[in-house]
Design a protein around this motif. Structure first.
Motif, PDB file in Angstrom:
ATOM      1  N   LYS A  78       6.430   9.953   3.971  1.00  0.00           N
ATOM      2  CA  LYS A  78       7.027  10.184   2.661  1.00  0.00           C
ATOM      3  C   LYS A  78       8.548  10.243   2.728  1.00  0.00           C
ATOM      4  CE  LYS A  78       3.469  12.487  -0.079  1.00  0.00           C
ATOM      5  NZ  LYS A  78       3.131  13.697  -0.864  1.00  0.00           N
ATOM      6  N   SER A 130      -0.320   4.520  -1.372  1.00  0.00           N
ATOM      7  CA  SER A 130       0.273   4.574  -2.709  1.00  0.00           C
ATOM      8  C   SER A 130      -0.165   5.812  -3.474  1.00  0.00           C
ATOM      9  CB  SER A 130      -0.093   3.315  -3.504  1.00  0.00           C
ATOM     10  OG  SER A 130      -1.477   3.302  -3.841  1.00  0.00           O
ATOM     11  N   ARG A 131      -1.373   6.289  -3.191  1.00  0.00           N
ATOM     12  CA  ARG A 131      -1.868   7.502  -3.847  1.00  0.00           C
ATOM     13  C   ARG A 131      -1.148   8.751  -3.348  1.00  0.00           C
ATOM     14  NH1 ARG A 131      -7.093   4.932  -2.306  1.00  0.00           N
ATOM     15  NH2 ARG A 131      -7.512   3.404  -3.959  1.00  0.00           N
ATOM     16  N   HIS A 132      -0.429   8.588  -2.257  1.00  0.00           N
ATOM     17  CA  HIS A 132       0.411   9.677  -1.735  1.00  0.00           C
ATOM     18  C   HIS A 132       1.891   9.390  -2.004  1.00  0.00           C
ATOM     19  CE1 HIS A 132      -2.666  11.979   0.470  1.00  0.00           C
ATOM     20  NE2 HIS A 132      -3.233  10.810   0.698  1.00  0.00           N
ATOM     21  N   ASP A 133       2.147   8.475  -2.933  1.00  0.00           N
ATOM     22  CA  ASP A 133       3.525   8.094  -3.289  1.00  0.00           C
ATOM     23  C   ASP A 133       4.290   7.469  -2.125  1.00  0.00           C
ATOM     24  OD1 ASP A 133       3.313   8.948  -5.973  1.00  0.00           O
ATOM     25  OD2 ASP A 133       3.693  11.016  -5.369  1.00  0.00           O
ATOM     26  N   VAL A 134       3.568   6.814  -1.234  1.00  0.00           N
ATOM     27  CA  VAL A 134       4.183   6.017  -0.178  1.00  0.00           C
ATOM     28  C   VAL A 134       3.843   4.564  -0.477  1.00  0.00           C
ATOM     29  CG1 VAL A 134       4.271   5.505   2.290  1.00  0.00           C
ATOM     30  CG2 VAL A 134       3.963   7.873   1.509  1.00  0.00           C
ATOM     31  N   HIS A 135       4.826   3.778  -0.854  1.00  0.00           N
ATOM     32  CA  HIS A 135       4.579   2.416  -1.324  1.00  0.00           C
ATOM     33  C   HIS A 135       4.959   1.416  -0.227  1.00  0.00           C
ATOM     34  CE1 HIS A 135       3.692   4.131  -5.197  1.00  0.00           C
ATOM     35  NE2 HIS A 135       4.823   4.819  -5.119  1.00  0.00           N
TER      36      HIS A 135
END
Length: 267
Positions: free
Chosen positions: A172, A199-204
């Motif tokens: 992150k 992406s569900r952990h805001d890591v794109h």
């Protein structure tokens, strides 16, 4: 990911481990545990009834005591929470015993100065036996940019999947994350599913596919890491059959031997 375990031992790789552990601990607002190991050295053919081995151990303890004084004085000004544990025995055994409540372990990938410990073997053993991700750094680095670019060497295996999940707090912090997948006919969790999970952990993360025919995976990883200017590489340790790895070297062993980047390894 708050508990960082640092191997402390007065050798050529200590400064690299120390600075890397401080960078990670600060970035994660964590706690640093310094495990100071007095390494037991057994002399083959010691006909003195163990006296020579005992003398070497006494010298080792004296050296580590002086090392502790130096590092504790530095830690007092580093702005991190820390504690100190002393242990004696083999490096891999001591670190593995202390790793039960660690979230991340900082060691070297190898040491290039003879006759320093065989850190490649030590690190591989810790990664496999501890169940905790290991940060393995070259002995000449003096920092780890956790806000830089993170390359994930994605082969869809259980080791890399578990390591990625555990290291979400670290990922992150990265400015960019890339899933590098090598098309070599292997099977595993597709990179697209890994990207969706991240992406569900805001890591794109972006995905890059590279043909792997007739090339070693470690050569491709090194080349792509350099081209993309990655700060570190996350990968599974011994993702393939351990016997095959032991007999023919394998990606993990070659990466531990040659990587210019810090590696995050998990098994």
């Amino acid at each position: 990911m708050k508990n960082i375990l640092l191997l402390v031992h007065d050798d050529a790789g200590q400064e690299a481990r120390f600075q890397t552990a401080l960078d990670i601990t600060r970035a994660l607002e964590g706690h640093l545990t310094c495990l100071d190991v007095a390494q037991v050295q057994v002399i083959a053919g010691d006909y003195s009834g163990g006296a020579a081995t005992a003398m070497l151990m006494a010298d080792e303890r004296e050296r580590e005591a002086a090392n502790r004084v130096t590092l504790e004085a530095r830690l007092a000004h580093e702005g991190v929470q820390w504690n100190w544990i002393e242990s004696s025995g083999g490096l891999a055994e001591c670190v593995t015993r202390a790793a039960g409540l660690a979230d991340l372990i900082v060691v070297n990938r190898k040491l290039d100065v003879f006759p320093e410990p065989d850190m490649r073997g030590v690190t591989a053993s810790i990664a496999v036996r501890s169940g905790t991700p290991v940060v393995a750094v070259p002995d000449d680095v003096r920092s780890l940019d956790v806000t830089g670019r993170a390359l994930i060497a994605w082969d869809g295996s259980d080791p890399v999947t578990a390591t990625m999940r555990t290291c979400i707090p670290l990922l992150k912090l990265a400015a960019a994350v890339m899933l590098l997948t090598i098309d070599d006919g292997g099977e595993g969790v597709p990179a697209e599913e890994a990207a969706a999970y991240l992406s569900r952990h805001d890591v794109h993360a972006t995905i890059r596919r590279v043909a792997g025919k007739h090339r070693h995976a470690d050569d491709i990883i090194a080349e792509e890491s350099a081209t993309w200017e990655a700060s570190y590489c996350l990968m599974g340790a011994f993702s393939h059959n351990r016997l095959v790895e032991a007999l023919f070297g394998g990606v993990t062993r070659r990466m531990l031997s040659t990587s210019k980047l810090p590696l995050i390894l998990g098994h």
